[in-house]
Design an enzyme around this catalytic site. Structure first.
Site, mmCIF file in Angstrom:
data_model
loop_
_atom_site.group_PDB
_atom_site.id
_atom_site.type_symbol
_atom_site.label_atom_id
_atom_site.label_comp_id
_atom_site.label_asym_id
_atom_site.label_seq_id
_atom_site.Cartn_x
_atom_site.Cartn_y
_atom_site.Cartn_z
ATOM 1 N N ASP A 42 0.827 -1.200 0.000
ATOM 2 C CA ASP A 42 0.000 0.000 0.000
ATOM 3 C C ASP A 42 0.866 1.256 0.000
ATOM 4 O O ASP A 42 2.026 1.209 -0.428
ATOM 5 C CB ASP A 42 -0.942 -0.026 1.206
ATOM 6 C CG ASP A 42 -2.327 0.523 0.880
ATOM 7 O OD1 ASP A 42 -2.404 1.722 0.566
ATOM 8 O OD2 ASP A 42 -3.311 -0.228 0.934
ATOM 9 N N HIS A 86 -4.072 6.252 2.702
ATOM 10 C CA HIS A 86 -4.703 5.033 2.186
ATOM 11 C C HIS A 86 -4.200 3.789 2.900
ATOM 12 O O HIS A 86 -4.981 2.940 3.357
ATOM 13 C CB HIS A 86 -4.444 4.939 0.682
ATOM 14 C CG HIS A 86 -5.182 3.849 -0.017
ATOM 15 N ND1 HIS A 86 -4.715 2.549 -0.098
ATOM 16 C CD2 HIS A 86 -6.365 3.855 -0.686
ATOM 17 C CE1 HIS A 86 -5.566 1.813 -0.783
ATOM 18 N NE2 HIS A 86 -6.576 2.576 -1.164
ATOM 19 N N SER A 133 -11.019 -0.623 -2.193
ATOM 20 C CA SER A 133 -9.851 -0.626 -1.308
ATOM 21 C C SER A 133 -10.245 -0.868 0.137
ATOM 22 O O SER A 133 -9.498 -1.471 0.903
ATOM 23 C CB SER A 133 -9.115 0.721 -1.390
ATOM 24 O OG SER A 133 -8.243 0.784 -2.472
#
Length: 796
Positions: A170, A241, A577
């Site tokens: 990630d 994220h 996601s």
């Protein structure tokens, strides 16, 4: 090459040369111009021939006993295609040696082509750049029942759960987040071989007994180089994220979590006792495939139990499995017993937009939860409030005191009414907008709401109402600017009021959180859909999970902070996601309970126990209101508690995957390289795309079925429940015109017979039944229900 044909009498013959004494005044100007362009083209051609880009050279499985020699062999291979005198070390970007063999290097196209022809090379491809597929969700899934409902005290002890290691590929991680505190954790598992990679603002103390490992992958390639971004040499998250996905999968239980008061409650991951290892393969510029492969390679060597990968290609770029970094890395991870969970993509609701669709990947679609973020609109004249949705922290007066105007009425002299009514950039007159709330019609084909909003703010609007042409169930975040989104139906109350009132006024109220919202779950409109564009004989996505407005840990940021408040440690984010780490958390818990289970058994447990109904026990639907199909949700919405006790599982071996590759079209020599089969793997002579349906998958896809044709599909199930003699009976739910039989329809398991085979026989009876036909069959012993969806696509 040139648009003109030169036949000038002054043109030089082949043997003539220019010299220093030549009088150029006698040469026609058009000839000089031709010479200039010719030299320019030749120079440009030379530059193009020498232009180098990063390529990935994939060479299949890594030999188990020669890792120390792989780098040298990679350098020798690379040097064989470079010009004499060039050092291979200067072209090499990184090499892969743990679970698979290969390297990334700066090459010209000619050099890449030469490598493709070399023995031992599976594929050579340009380094692609992928993108990330950007609390109460676990309460909604009733994940809190996982530990409480354990069948016995020894099945899932906290210590065993804490030994499960979830790796994430990630954008990095924010180690100071409470979600990653190691309070109450015991020693790091002794089998862990990873590191806490020190960087510009990240050191060994950044890791602990919860966050046990972190790596980053810097490069000199623009725009990913350290000089192009602040924290390239660090595993620290700059975007949020990776921090969000990591805490969703395995974050600690944090009470009092909220996003500036919204979605308040307890934020927690799916497997709170699991350890976390972060592999930063992405920056704000994207996720280079060469770095993704490095993350996979290191994660396997470090000793993770499963990988959560919330990124991928877009639906418009779907490489072959042998040229897809995620498919390559996942194949070799799964071959080592590591479950790989990936997001399905955010290119829905377009059909055949699903990505990460290899059969060794657990592919996750996104759904909503029973939470709604309501931002109401008050009109003048004591009218009833109009329900809208958005995340905003409006500071407008609670009374409707602000002038209200339709975008079409604020058009500039040079624009048309339709474009202005949609508030497209450059279509509005600032003098008509300033100080007003503007109502904008919004369609999916328009400019984004973000772009429209920027234009409205620049013109001095004090608020915006977007009238959407479709319901999305996704509350977009507008921070401190007053925005609300309404449906077209709700807009029917707004526009008549504006048109019938001399001085229409309104206000937009700040967002409030509404729980127990119905219907839920609903398939997220952005969630990528099946069928798979790579093979119609494999049903994708596999499973659905919450991915809309999910509350989880975030990085500190100064943007969008309401007046008088500190930056939030949490954020509400949507995307597949967010759905992916939900399933990774479930898989980690299953792994803790069943440490010897293969990735395929874990996937089967999750898929066959899924639900196809919402909270009201009605069939799941899409955001558009249509019935959800396996192309939308795969087997259905994940049910964490049921997945712990599936009864039966559909298991696979690596050889099964090799047979899949045979049927997919790979030849034996290519497959032998991929698998490092020293005994020599040979594809069956009858390999064909249609036989992919026989892969022992928990779902079935059959394509091209003709009228009165009989298609037989083979499956094997393994009993993982009671070891006493037990009988499972099959029931079938098939669409009209399609005859489906399970043979035999009863299976008797015992200590001696733990795995039993059966067949599913499909016959098209009615020619009027065309297209994609959906159904399911279910095995049941009275306690367990083991459901498999199927899709049959008829021949044209």
């Amino acid at each position: 090459m040139f648009p003109y044909k030169y036949s000038d009498p002054y043109a030089f013959s082949v043997g003539e040369q220019l010299n220093d004494n030549m009088d150029f005044s006698t040469v026609p100007s058009k000839w000089l111009l031709f010479c200039f362009f010719l030299l320019l083209v030749l120079e440009t051609k030379g530059e193009n021939e020498e232009k180098r880009q990063v390529y990935v050279v994939y060479m299949g499985a890594a030999p188990s006993d020669s890792k120390d020699f792989l780098r040298e062999s990679h350098l020798q291979l690379l040097g064989s295609v470079l010009k004499r005198g060039e050092k291979a070390e200067n072209s090499l970007v990184r090499n892969y040696k743990h679970s698979f063999s290969g390297f990334a290097a700066r090459l010209s196209e000619a050099e890449a082509s030469a490598l493709r022809r070399k023995s031992g090379v599976v594929s050579v491809f340009l380094d692609p750049v992928y993108k990330p597929h950007t609390t109460r969700s676990w309460d909604f899934l009733q994940q809190s029942l996982v530990i409480d409902s354990s069948p016995n005290s020894d099945s899932a002890p906290a210590a065993a759960t804490a030994d499960t290691i979830i790796g994430l590929l990630d954008t990095g991680i924010w180690p100071e987040s409470q979600s990653f505190s190691d309070n109450g954790f015991g020693p790091v598992p002794s089998r862990w071989k990873g590191i806490c990679m020190e960087g510009s603002d990240f050191n060994s103390s950044s890791c602990n007994k919860k966050l046990i490992g972190a790596r980053y992958y810097a490069t000199d390639e623009a725009p990913f180089s350290p000089t192009a971004r602040s924290n390239a040499n660090s595993a620290r998250d700059e975007q949020g994220h990776g921090t969000h996905t990591a805490s969703t999968a395995a974050g600690n239980s944090i009470t009092g979590a909220s996003y500036y008061g919204l979605a308040s409650g307890t934020a927690k991951g799916g497997s709170t006792g699991s350890r976390i290892a972060m592999y930063r393969v992405c920056s704000s510029f994207g996720c280079p495939g060469s770095q993704i492969l490095a993350g996979f390679d290191d994660a396997v060597a470090d000793g993770v139990d499963l990988l959560s990968v919330s990124l991928g290609a877009s639906a418009y770029y779907r490489p072959d499995f042998s040229e897809d970094p995620i498919a390559i890395g996942a194949f070799h991870a799964v071959a080592k017993g590591i479950t790989v969970v990936c997001s399905a993509g955010n290119d829905g609701p377009t059909a055949s937009s699903v990505v990460n669709a290899a059969p060794w990947i657990l592919t996750v679609a996104a759904t909503t939860i029973d939470r709604f973020f309501e931002s109401d609109i008050l009109l003048g004249g004591n009218r009833s409030a109009i329900k809208g949705k958005a995340i905003n922290f409006s500071t407008l007066d609670k009374s409707p005191n602000y002038p209200l105007i339709n975008g079409g009425s604020a058009k500039s002299n040079s624009s048309d009414v339709t474009s202005a009514s949609h508030c497209e950039p450059g279509t509005l007159d600032g003098s008509k907008v300033k100080g007003k709330i503007v109502v904008c019609t919004h369609s999916q084909s328009d400019s984004t709401r973000t772009i429209k909003l920027q234009g409205l703010q620049d013109l001095g609007a004090v608020g915006t109402i977007f009238a959407n042409d479709m319901e999305t169930y996704v509350a977009s975040s507008y921070n401190t600017f007053p925005v609300s989104e309404i449906t077209v139906q709700a807009a029917n109350d707004v526009f008549p009021y504006i048109n019938s009132t001399k001085y229409p006024v309104a206000t937009i109220l700040p967002t409030i959180t509404v729980t127990n919202f119905k219907p839920a779950p609903v398939v997220a409109y952005f969630s990528s859909r099946g069928p798979s564009g790579q093979t119609r004989n494999l049903l994708k996505p596999d499973i659905a999970a919450p991915g809309v407005n999910i509350l989880a840990a975030w990085i500190p940021t100064s943007s969008g902070v309401p007046n008088g408040q500190k930056p939030s440690s949490f954020n509400l984010v949507s995307g597949t996601s967010m759905a992916c780490p939900h399933v990774a958390g479930v898989a980690a818990t299953i792994k803790a309970w069943n440490p010897t289970w293969s990735p395929f058994a874990i996937r089967s447990a999750i898929m066959t126990t899924a639900t196809q109904v919402n909270g009201d026990k009605a069939p799941l639907t899409t955001a558009a209101g249509s019935a959800a199909t396996p192309y939308d949700i795969g087997s259905g919405e994940v049910v964490p508690t049921a997945a712990l006790q599936p009864g039966l599982v559909y298991d696979l071996t690596t050889r099964d995957l090799l047979l899949f590759l045979c049927n997919y079209g790979y030849n034996s020599s290519k497959i032998s390289l991929i698998s490092n089969n020293t005994n020599g793997f040979s594809c069956p002579s009858n390999s064909s795309i249609g036989l992919i349906s026989n892969l022992n998958y928990p779902s079935i896809a059959v394509s091209g079925l003709k009228q009165n044709e009989i298609r037989t599909v083979n499956r094997v199930v393994t009993n993982v429940g009671s070891q006493d003699e037990i009988v499972y009976t099959a029931t079938v739910n098939s669409p009209a015109g399609l005859d489906v039989k399970v043979v035999p329809n009863k299976l008797t398991f015992s200590k001696s017979y733990k795995s039993l085979a059966f067949q599913v026989v499909f016959t098209m009876k009615n020619s009027s039944s065309q297209g994609d036909l959906f159904g399911s069959f279910t095995w049941s012993d009275g306690t367990h229900t083991v459901r498999s969806p199927f899709v049959v696509t008829t021949a044209n």
